[in-house]
Design a protein around this motif. Structure first.
Motif, PDB file in Angstrom:
ATOM      1  N   VAL A 153      23.069  66.135 201.792  1.00 31.86           N
ATOM      2  CA  VAL A 153      23.297  65.300 202.974  1.00 31.86           C
ATOM      3  C   VAL A 153      23.537  66.242 204.152  1.00 31.86           C
ATOM      4  O   VAL A 153      24.443  67.072 204.115  1.00 31.86           O
ATOM      5  CB  VAL A 153      24.518  64.367 202.775  1.00 31.86           C
ATOM      6  CG1 VAL A 153      24.672  63.435 203.973  1.00 31.86           C
ATOM      7  CG2 VAL A 153      24.370  63.556 201.491  1.00 31.86           C
ATOM      8  N   THR A 154      22.717  66.123 205.188  1.00 27.30           N
ATOM      9  CA  THR A 154      22.751  67.099 206.272  1.00 27.30           C
ATOM     10  C   THR A 154      23.392  66.595 207.561  1.00 27.30           C
ATOM     11  O   THR A 154      24.049  67.366 208.257  1.00 27.30           O
ATOM     12  CB  THR A 154      21.321  67.572 206.614  1.00 27.30           C
ATOM     13  OG1 THR A 154      20.510  66.409 206.863  1.00 27.30           O
ATOM     14  CG2 THR A 154      20.730  68.382 205.472  1.00 27.30           C
ATOM     15  N   ARG A 155      23.210  65.334 207.889  1.00 27.28           N
ATOM     16  CA  ARG A 155      23.642  64.883 209.219  1.00 27.28           C
ATOM     17  C   ARG A 155      25.103  64.435 209.242  1.00 27.28           C
ATOM     18  O   ARG A 155      25.649  63.976 208.233  1.00 27.28           O
ATOM     19  CB  ARG A 155      22.716  63.771 209.719  1.00 27.28           C
ATOM     20  CG  ARG A 155      21.313  64.305 210.006  1.00 27.28           C
ATOM     21  CD  ARG A 155      20.394  63.257 210.600  1.00 27.28           C
ATOM     22  NE  ARG A 155      19.014  63.761 210.670  1.00 27.28           N
ATOM     23  CZ  ARG A 155      17.954  63.009 210.906  1.00 27.28           C
ATOM     24  NH1 ARG A 155      18.100  61.698 211.108  1.00 27.28           N
ATOM     25  NH2 ARG A 155      16.751  63.535 210.949  1.00 27.28           N
ATOM     26  N   HIS A 156      25.686  64.555 210.398  1.00 29.68           N
ATOM     27  CA  HIS A 156      27.117  64.326 210.609  1.00 29.68           C
ATOM     28  C   HIS A 156      27.546  62.919 210.211  1.00 29.68           C
ATOM     29  O   HIS A 156      28.504  62.736 209.439  1.00 29.68           O
ATOM     30  CB  HIS A 156      27.422  64.587 212.092  1.00 29.68           C
ATOM     31  CG  HIS A 156      28.865  64.572 212.450  1.00 29.68           C
ATOM     32  ND1 HIS A 156      29.551  63.404 212.742  1.00 29.68           N
ATOM     33  CD2 HIS A 156      29.773  65.576 212.588  1.00 29.68           C
ATOM     34  CE1 HIS A 156      30.802  63.695 213.037  1.00 29.68           C
ATOM     35  NE2 HIS A 156      30.971  65.004 212.949  1.00 29.68           N
ATOM     36  N   ALA A 157      26.843  61.898 210.699  1.00 29.05           N
ATOM     37  CA  ALA A 157      27.248  60.505 210.447  1.00 29.05           C
ATOM     38  C   ALA A 157      27.201  60.175 208.958  1.00 29.05           C
ATOM     39  O   ALA A 157      28.132  59.574 208.412  1.00 29.05           O
ATOM     40  CB  ALA A 157      26.343  59.548 211.227  1.00 29.05           C
ATOM     41  N   GLU A 158      26.120  60.598 208.300  1.00 31.56           N
ATOM     42  CA  GLU A 158      25.972  60.301 206.866  1.00 31.56           C
ATOM     43  C   GLU A 158      26.996  61.070 206.034  1.00 31.56           C
ATOM     44  O   GLU A 158      27.482  60.568 205.017  1.00 31.56           O
ATOM     45  CB  GLU A 158      24.546  60.623 206.407  1.00 31.56           C
ATOM     46  CG  GLU A 158      23.504  59.607 206.825  1.00 31.56           C
ATOM     47  CD  GLU A 158      23.085  59.701 208.293  1.00 31.56           C
ATOM     48  OE1 GLU A 158      22.441  58.756 208.790  1.00 31.56           O
ATOM     49  OE2 GLU A 158      23.413  60.718 208.949  1.00 31.56           O
ATOM     50  N   GLN A 159      27.341  62.271 206.457  1.00 32.65           N
ATOM     51  CA  GLN A 159      28.356  63.028 205.715  1.00 32.65           C
ATOM     52  C   GLN A 159      29.706  62.323 205.774  1.00 32.65           C
ATOM     53  O   GLN A 159      30.410  62.208 204.771  1.00 32.65           O
ATOM     54  CB  GLN A 159      28.483  64.450 206.275  1.00 32.65           C
ATOM     55  CG  GLN A 159      27.341  65.344 205.851  1.00 32.65           C
ATOM     56  CD  GLN A 159      27.643  66.815 206.038  1.00 32.65           C
ATOM     57  OE1 GLN A 159      28.796  67.226 206.136  1.00 32.65           O
ATOM     58  NE2 GLN A 159      26.603  67.629 206.086  1.00 32.65           N
ATOM     59  N   ARG A 160      30.075  61.860 206.942  1.00 34.94           N
ATOM     60  CA  ARG A 160      31.352  61.155 207.065  1.00 34.94           C
ATOM     61  C   ARG A 160      31.341  59.861 206.251  1.00 34.94           C
ATOM     62  O   ARG A 160      32.352  59.486 205.644  1.00 34.94           O
ATOM     63  CB  ARG A 160      31.676  60.896 208.535  1.00 34.94           C
ATOM     64  CG  ARG A 160      32.185  62.172 209.217  1.00 34.94           C
ATOM     65  CD  ARG A 160      32.255  62.065 210.725  1.00 34.94           C
ATOM     66  NE  ARG A 160      33.216  61.109 211.227  1.00 34.94           N
ATOM     67  CZ  ARG A 160      34.226  61.408 212.054  1.00 34.94           C
ATOM     68  NH1 ARG A 160      34.429  62.666 212.418  1.00 34.94           N
ATOM     69  NH2 ARG A 160      35.020  60.477 212.511  1.00 34.94           N
ATOM     70  N   THR A 161      30.191  59.191 206.220  1.00 34.30           N
ATOM     71  CA  THR A 161      30.063  57.969 205.411  1.00 34.30           C
ATOM     72  C   THR A 161      30.305  58.277 203.937  1.00 34.30           C
ATOM     73  O   THR A 161      31.078  57.599 203.261  1.00 34.30           O
ATOM     74  CB  THR A 161      28.660  57.346 205.601  1.00 34.30           C
ATOM     75  OG1 THR A 161      28.506  56.969 206.970  1.00 34.30           O
ATOM     76  CG2 THR A 161      28.475  56.128 204.718  1.00 34.30           C
ATOM     77  N   VAL A 162      29.639  59.322 203.430  1.00 31.26           N
ATOM     78  CA  VAL A 162      29.761  59.670 202.010  1.00 31.26           C
ATOM     79  C   VAL A 162      31.171  60.162 201.684  1.00 31.26           C
ATOM     80  O   VAL A 162      31.773  59.759 200.681  1.00 31.26           O
ATOM     81  CB  VAL A 162      28.702  60.726 201.611  1.00 31.26           C
ATOM     82  CG1 VAL A 162      28.958  61.239 200.199  1.00 31.26           C
ATOM     83  CG2 VAL A 162      27.294  60.143 201.713  1.00 31.26           C
ATOM     84  N   LEU A 163      31.721  61.024 202.531  1.00 34.13           N
ATOM     85  CA  LEU A 163      33.058  61.572 202.267  1.00 34.13           C
ATOM     86  C   LEU A 163      34.141  60.500 202.325  1.00 34.13           C
ATOM     87  O   LEU A 163      35.211  60.657 201.736  1.00 34.13           O
ATOM     88  CB  LEU A 163      33.373  62.700 203.256  1.00 34.13           C
ATOM     89  CG  LEU A 163      32.614  64.012 203.012  1.00 34.13           C
ATOM     90  CD1 LEU A 163      32.783  64.962 204.197  1.00 34.13           C
ATOM     91  CD2 LEU A 163      33.059  64.695 201.722  1.00 34.13           C
ATOM     92  N   GLY A 164      33.869  59.422 203.051  1.00 35.88           N
ATOM     93  CA  GLY A 164      34.841  58.335 203.131  1.00 35.88           C
ATOM     94  C   GLY A 164      34.644  57.246 202.080  1.00 35.88           C
ATOM     95  O   GLY A 164      35.375  56.261 202.054  1.00 35.88           O
ATOM     96  N   ASP A 165      33.653  57.434 201.194  1.00 32.40           N
ATOM     97  CA  ASP A 165      33.313  56.393 200.214  1.00 32.40           C
ATOM     98  C   ASP A 165      34.059  56.638 198.892  1.00 32.40           C
ATOM     99  O   ASP A 165      33.893  57.693 198.277  1.00 32.40           O
ATOM    100  CB  ASP A 165      31.798  56.415 199.963  1.00 32.40           C
ATOM    101  CG  ASP A 165      31.304  55.169 199.243  1.00 32.40           C
ATOM    102  OD1 ASP A 165      31.996  54.703 198.312  1.00 32.40           O
ATOM    103  OD2 ASP A 165      30.218  54.668 199.593  1.00 32.40           O
ATOM    104  N   PRO A 166      34.870  55.671 198.440  1.00 35.62           N
ATOM    105  CA  PRO A 166      35.621  55.862 197.190  1.00 35.62           C
ATOM    106  C   PRO A 166      34.740  55.896 195.949  1.00 35.62           C
ATOM    107  O   PRO A 166      35.208  56.224 194.860  1.00 35.62           O
ATOM    108  CB  PRO A 166      36.566  54.651 197.158  1.00 35.62           C
ATOM    109  CG  PRO A 166      35.911  53.620 198.007  1.00 35.62           C
ATOM    110  CD  PRO A 166      35.156  54.366 199.068  1.00 35.62           C
ATOM    111  N   ARG A 167      33.445  55.589 196.110  1.00 31.31           N
ATOM    112  CA  ARG A 167      32.530  55.602 194.957  1.00 31.31           C
ATOM    113  C   ARG A 167      31.927  56.979 194.701  1.00 31.31           C
ATOM    114  O   ARG A 167      31.037  57.128 193.871  1.00 31.31           O
ATOM    115  CB  ARG A 167      31.418  54.571 195.163  1.00 31.31           C
ATOM    116  CG  ARG A 167      31.928  53.123 195.223  1.00 31.31           C
ATOM    117  CD  ARG A 167      30.827  52.179 195.644  1.00 31.31           C
ATOM    118  NE  ARG A 167      30.359  52.470 196.998  1.00 31.31           N
ATOM    119  CZ  ARG A 167      29.280  51.918 197.555  1.00 31.31           C
ATOM    120  NH1 ARG A 167      28.567  51.039 196.863  1.00 31.31           N
ATOM    121  NH2 ARG A 167      28.928  52.235 198.791  1.00 31.31           N
TER     122      ARG A 167
END
Length: 397
Positions: A45-59
């Motif tokens: 995962v390279t882009r900023h928005a998607e990284q924050r989405t993934v890092l904030g996902d409890p799954r």
């Protein structure tokens, strides 16, 4: 289709920039498959928005023992999981909570005069000694080592021992046996210290953990593991930011002059955030594994698939940071992901920020003629480590 190998190589002559292939991958889209040392093909995962989405996902899980976890190197048979950073909630939260208070912003602010004295004393020694001098050994490594030893209650006299073993632990190219031996040595050392603190507690962080052992809130092994994590993270990361930040500023003299000639704490704080964004010493990506099918940017990441979040390129995402390859100390860089995001973001970030603010506001003002004593091409960079920096930095004035 041939998948790109990860991690990717930086371009020669561009030691501060992420690898060109990583930038190309980001430009093609926020997600891509890559190939690791073991042949596995996790998602990058390279882009900023998607990284924050993934890092904030409890799954998604940070548990290194789960199948599909994209480890950066072969793991020893017994494992070397270093405390809560490689665990999931509720265990992660339970252990992390036990050491949150010493890193709170008010507590860290109270340490600033002591850190200022450490920095000033080391600069006094630099100025009294010969040049050129290796800034890593004479300054960048001692500053955070002295600070974390004081906070934890670890004898600074043992710094050669813990620094040498820490170097092995974060080197991607050592054998699993070497890594296990270094981890075992550090764990044994911290376990011995825990024994001393249980018998004779004083006012330091390890004594606080000793009291929790006595109260039955945690085991002695959990406390020793936590001690290894805090000692390792507390000196290695900041030491590399001091040295690499200094080198980046020497290569950007206009920005260095801005910092050296200002006594504005806001500019100093802004400079720290921008250097954290620009340099990104955690350059092997944050590692996770999906616990369930999750959709990111229209792509389904299946349960059991590995995920790597390349924070160095996310911090150069032009959607968030205009003209991202320019070092600009006046930039508002606070949205960077150098410390991660979500429940696992760096516990020690208030301490790291404070130390860097003291260093960056003091070193260049007190040694205004500081200069590199060799060519940039001759500086040995840490391409082989999970923490990026320089092995040595010869300077003069």
């Amino acid at each position: 289709m041939t998948l790109a190998e990860f991690p990717m190589a930086r371009a020669a002559g561009c030691p501060f920039d992420p690898p060109p292939a990583l930038r190309e991958t980001m430009e093609e889209g926020p997600l891509a498959r890559v190939r690791l040392w073991d042949g596995s093909t996790p998602w990058l995962v390279t882009r900023h928005a998607e990284q924050r989405t993934v890092l904030g996902d409890p799954r998604v899980s940070a548990d290194i023992t789960r199948p599909g976890y994209p480890s950066s190197a072969p793991l020893p048979k017994g494992g070397t999981a270093i405390s809560f950073i490689l665990m999931d909630d509720p265990e992660h939260a339970r252990l992390r909570r036990m050491v949150t208070a010493p890193f709170a912003i008010k507590r860290v602010a109270a340490m600033r005069p002591a850190v200022q004295k450490i920095v000033d004393d080391l600069i006094d020694e630099l100025l009294a000694g010969p040049t050129p001098v290796d800034l890593v050994q004479a300054f960048a490594l001692p500053v955070p080592s002295l600070v974390i030893c004081e906070l934890l209650g670890v004898p600074y006299a043992d710094h050669d021992f813990f620094q040498d073993n820490s170097k092995v632990l974060i080197n991607r190219e050592v054998t699993p046996e070497q890594r296990q031996a270094a981890h075992g040595a550090l764990l044994g050392y911290l376990d011995g210290l825990m024994g001393e603190k249980i018998a004779h507690p004083v006012d330091d962080l390890l004594s606080g953990l000793a009291r929790r052992i006595t109260a039955g809130e945690m085991t002695r092994e959990e406390a020793a593991q936590m001690g290894v994590l805090l000692l390792l993270a507390g000196h290695e990361t900041t030491a590399n930011m001091i040295a690499l930040g200094t080198l980046a500023l020497l290569e950007n003299p206009g920005q260095l002059a801005l910092l050296r000639e200002s006594d504005d704490p806001k500019l100093v704080a802004s400079a720290v955030e921008e250097l954290l964004r620009y340099l990104n010493i955690t350059h092997s990506g944050r590692r996770r594994v999906a616990l369930a099918d999750i959709e990111v940017a229209g792509q389904v990441i299946r349960a059991g698939e590995g995920i790597i979040l390349a924070n160095d390129i996310a911090n150069r995402d032009p959607e968030v940071f205009p003209d991202p390859d320019r070092l600009d100390l006046r930039r508002d860089a606070r949205r960077h992901v150098a410390f991660g995001f979500g429940v696992h973001q760096c516990l020690g970030q208030p301490l790291a920020r404070m130390e860097l603010q003291v260093v960056y506001s003091t070193l260049y003002r007190r040694i205004p003629t500081l200069r590199l004593a060799t060519d940039l091409e001759k500086i040995p960079f840490k391409h082989d480590g999970s923490v990026y920096g320089v092995y040595e930095l010869p300077v003069a004035w």
